[in-house]
Design an enzyme around this catalytic site. Structure first.
Site, PDB file in Angstrom:
ATOM      1  N   SER A  20      51.890  56.047  54.641  1.00  0.00           N
ATOM      2  CA  SER A  20      51.745  56.463  56.045  1.00  0.00           C
ATOM      3  C   SER A  20      50.251  56.495  56.360  1.00  0.00           C
ATOM      4  O   SER A  20      49.423  56.693  55.460  1.00  0.00           O
ATOM      5  CB  SER A  20      52.325  57.867  56.240  1.00  0.00           C
ATOM      6  OG  SER A  20      51.946  58.387  57.502  1.00  0.00           O
TER       7      SER A  20
ATOM      8  N   TYR B 248      52.725  66.707  53.505  1.00  0.00           N
ATOM      9  CA  TYR B 248      53.188  65.310  53.628  1.00  0.00           C
ATOM     10  C   TYR B 248      51.997  64.352  53.498  1.00  0.00           C
ATOM     11  O   TYR B 248      52.078  63.333  52.796  1.00  0.00           O
ATOM     12  CB  TYR B 248      53.872  65.161  54.985  1.00  0.00           C
ATOM     13  CG  TYR B 248      54.279  63.765  55.369  1.00  0.00           C
ATOM     14  CD1 TYR B 248      55.444  63.194  54.866  1.00  0.00           C
ATOM     15  CD2 TYR B 248      53.530  63.015  56.285  1.00  0.00           C
ATOM     16  CE1 TYR B 248      55.836  61.919  55.248  1.00  0.00           C
ATOM     17  CE2 TYR B 248      53.917  61.750  56.670  1.00  0.00           C
ATOM     18  CZ  TYR B 248      55.070  61.195  56.152  1.00  0.00           C
ATOM     19  OH  TYR B 248      55.454  59.934  56.533  1.00  0.00           O
TER      20      TYR B 248
ATOM     21  N   LYS C 129      51.419  61.363  50.750  1.00  0.00           N
ATOM     22  CA  LYS C 129      51.237  59.945  51.076  1.00  0.00           C
ATOM     23  C   LYS C 129      49.904  59.415  50.524  1.00  0.00           C
ATOM     24  O   LYS C 129      49.802  58.239  50.173  1.00  0.00           O
ATOM     25  CB  LYS C 129      51.338  59.736  52.587  1.00  0.00           C
ATOM     26  CG  LYS C 129      52.752  59.984  53.142  1.00  0.00           C
ATOM     27  CD  LYS C 129      53.798  59.039  52.536  1.00  0.00           C
ATOM     28  CE  LYS C 129      55.151  59.115  53.224  1.00  0.00           C
ATOM     29  NZ  LYS C 129      56.140  58.171  52.695  1.00  0.00           N
TER      30      LYS C 129
HETATM   31  N1  LIG Z   1      58.747  57.117  61.507  1.00  0.00           N
HETATM   32  C1  LIG Z   1      57.428  57.233  61.390  1.00  0.00           C
HETATM   33  O1  LIG Z   1      56.711  57.471  62.377  1.00  0.00           O
HETATM   34  C2  LIG Z   1      56.771  57.026  60.034  1.00  0.00           C
HETATM   35  C3  LIG Z   1      55.377  56.918  60.004  1.00  0.00           C
HETATM   36  C4  LIG Z   1      54.750  56.721  58.780  1.00  0.00           C
HETATM   37  C5  LIG Z   1      55.501  56.641  57.635  1.00  0.00           C
HETATM   38  N2  LIG Z   1      56.849  56.772  57.679  1.00  0.00           N
HETATM   39  C6  LIG Z   1      57.594  56.683  56.419  1.00  0.00           C
HETATM   40  O2  LIG Z   1      58.594  55.693  56.540  1.00  0.00           O
HETATM   41  C7  LIG Z   1      59.640  55.983  55.637  1.00  0.00           C
HETATM   42  C8  LIG Z   1      60.977  55.826  56.344  1.00  0.00           C
HETATM   43  O3  LIG Z   1      61.030  56.729  57.425  1.00  0.00           O
HETATM   44  P1  LIG Z   1      61.837  56.458  58.769  1.00  0.00           P
HETATM   45  O4  LIG Z   1      60.964  56.858  59.873  1.00  0.00           O
HETATM   46  O5  LIG Z   1      62.434  55.100  58.773  1.00  0.00           O
HETATM   47  O6  LIG Z   1      62.974  57.584  58.634  1.00  0.00           O
HETATM   48  P2  LIG Z   1      64.519  57.640  59.041  1.00  0.00           P
HETATM   49  O7  LIG Z   1      64.838  56.699  60.140  1.00  0.00           O
HETATM   50  O8  LIG Z   1      64.820  59.073  59.231  1.00  0.00           O
HETATM   51  O9  LIG Z   1      65.247  57.100  57.724  1.00  0.00           O
HETATM   52  C9  LIG Z   1      65.129  57.770  56.513  1.00  0.00           C
HETATM   53  C10 LIG Z   1      66.029  57.097  55.484  1.00  0.00           C
HETATM   54  O10 LIG Z   1      65.846  57.705  54.227  1.00  0.00           O
HETATM   55  C11 LIG Z   1      67.099  58.196  53.732  1.00  0.00           C
HETATM   56  N3  LIG Z   1      66.778  59.376  52.947  1.00  0.00           N
HETATM   57  C12 LIG Z   1      66.211  60.522  53.343  1.00  0.00           C
HETATM   58  N4  LIG Z   1      66.021  61.337  52.287  1.00  0.00           N
HETATM   59  C13 LIG Z   1      66.470  60.678  51.191  1.00  0.00           C
HETATM   60  C14 LIG Z   1      66.547  60.977  49.819  1.00  0.00           C
HETATM   61  N5  LIG Z   1      66.124  62.155  49.311  1.00  0.00           N
HETATM   62  N6  LIG Z   1      67.067  60.045  48.988  1.00  0.00           N
HETATM   63  C15 LIG Z   1      67.510  58.858  49.466  1.00  0.00           C
HETATM   64  N7  LIG Z   1      67.462  58.520  50.760  1.00  0.00           N
HETATM   65  C16 LIG Z   1      66.948  59.424  51.612  1.00  0.00           C
HETATM   66  C17 LIG Z   1      67.951  58.406  54.980  1.00  0.00           C
HETATM   67  O11 LIG Z   1      69.342  58.273  54.749  1.00  0.00           O
HETATM   68  P3  LIG Z   1      70.333  59.492  54.325  1.00  0.00           P
HETATM   69  O12 LIG Z   1      70.164  60.559  55.327  1.00  0.00           O
HETATM   70  O13 LIG Z   1      71.690  58.822  54.369  1.00  0.00           O
HETATM   71  O14 LIG Z   1      69.931  59.865  52.941  1.00  0.00           O
HETATM   72  C18 LIG Z   1      67.495  57.214  55.815  1.00  0.00           C
HETATM   73  O15 LIG Z   1      68.123  56.032  55.393  1.00  0.00           O
HETATM   74  C19 LIG Z   1      59.360  57.378  55.061  1.00  0.00           C
HETATM   75  O16 LIG Z   1      58.788  57.239  53.777  1.00  0.00           O
HETATM   76  C20 LIG Z   1      58.336  57.940  56.023  1.00  0.00           C
HETATM   77  O17 LIG Z   1      57.481  58.880  55.403  1.00  0.00           O
HETATM   78  C21 LIG Z   1      57.511  56.959  58.868  1.00  0.00           C
END
Ligand SMILES: NC(=O)c1ccc[n+]([C@@H]2O[C@H](COP(=O)([O-])OP(=O)(O)OC[C@H]3O[C@@H](n4cnc5c(N)ncnc54)[C@H](OP(=O)(O)O)[C@@H]3O)[C@@H](O)[C@H]2O)c1
Length: 255
Positions: free
Chosen positions: A147, A160, A164
């Site tokens: 991130s 967090y 990261k």
């Molecule tokens: N969205 C942003 O703005 C952003 C920015 C920077 C970085 N990121 C990073 O991008 C990554 C993905 O985030 P996203 O925004 O796409 O989130 P999201 O749409 O909420 O999706 C999260 C995914 O992870 C799964 N998950 C959550 N906890 C888990 C666990 N303990 N074990 C296995 N699966 C798990 C969830 O499915 P289930 O609920 O079915 O387990 C879901 O498939 C993360 O690492 C996050 O830190 C996101």
């Protein structure tokens, strides 16, 4: 475009039941790869695999796996090998952030949960995937979704952000160690992407307006906009790219 072709490749993507992980898995399938997609709940990830298989028969396998549990990450590798015969690409994407507030208010349980999934879990999958790739002897790609909070502290997201930053250093350390095995290890640092995970940011009009105002691109990203760099990093086009951290943030980090 053959340098971006993933035919015959097998990829594992964690957290692929929605958001960034699902977008990455779909991009890999479109490039010809077979994918093992995981999340904690089969009722979430199973339908994504079914939808992929409806368009690309046999290219997706759904596995329920907790990304912070070592046994589950090992099982992911074993299931990928049992079903598709090999592992070429592993994407650590499932992340968590149960603490939103000043860093000084963080509890031990927050540190434990965030590090269990975001750091140790990423390591367990890198370790298991790298060992499989070493045994295959054909190189491979490890991709860690970090991130921009790992480069510059995210407001109210101190623990967090530390996790990261750890992912970014783990990526670099592994890139050095695994270079001789022709395994490239890179990190993606997304900015603000509209997903369930970031809901607290885009659901709050004041917070949302300040984030958009600070972003040179003037908007948040859609999950699909992170998939392009993930495709590049998984492909033969990235065979000499390792230890890198690639921001996909509309320029936010520059402002
Ligand atoms: N969205 C942003 O703005 C952003 C920015 C920077 C970085 N990121 C990073 O991008 C990554 C993905 O985030 P996203 O925004 O796409 O989130 P999201 O749409 O909420 O999706 C999260 C995914 O992870 C799964 N998950 C959550 N906890 C888990 C666990 N303990 N074990 C296995 N699966 C798990 C969830 O499915 P289930 O609920 O079915 O387990 C879901 O498939 C993360 O690492 C996050 O830190 C996101």
């Amino acid at each position: 475009m053959t340098k971006f072709d993933l035919s015959e490749k097998v990829a594992i993507v964690t957290g692929a039941s929605r958001g960034i992980g699902e977008a990455i898995a779909r991009a890999y399938v479109q490039a010809g790869a077979s994918v093992v997609i995981s999340s904690r709940k089969m009722e979430n990830v199973g339908p994504v695999a079914e939808a992929i298989n409806a368009e690309h028969p046999g290219q997706a396998l759904a596995v329920a796996a907790h990304a912070g549990q070592r046994a589950d990450t090992q099982a992911l590798i074993e299931q990928a090998v049992a079903h598709f015969g090999r592992v070429d690409i592993a994407v650590n994407n499932a992340g968590t952030n149960p603490h939103f507030g000043p860093l000084l208010t963080a509890e031990e349980s927050h540190w434990d949960k965030i590090f269990e999934v975001n750091v140790k879990g990423y390591f367990w999958l890198c370790q298991a995937a790298a060992r499989q790739m070493q045994a295959q002897g054909t190189g491979g790609k490890l991709i860690n979704v970090a991130s921009i909070a790992g480069l510059s502290p995210g407001p109210m997201m101190g623990v967090y952000s530390v996790s990261k930053a750890a992912v970014i250093m783990m990526t670099k350390a592994l890139a050095v160690e695994l270079g001789p095995n022709n395994i490239q290890v890179n990190a993606i640092a997304p900015g603000f992407v509209k997903t369930k995970f970031s809901r607290a940011l885009w659901d709050n009009p004041v917070l949302y307006a300040s984030l958009v105002e600070r972003t040179p691109a003037g908007r948040m990203a859609e999950p699909e906009e992170v998939a392009g760099i993930a495709l590049y990093l998984a492909s033969p086009a990235a065979d000499f790219t390792t230890g890198g951290v690639f921001t996909v943030d509309g320029g936010y980090i520059l402002s």
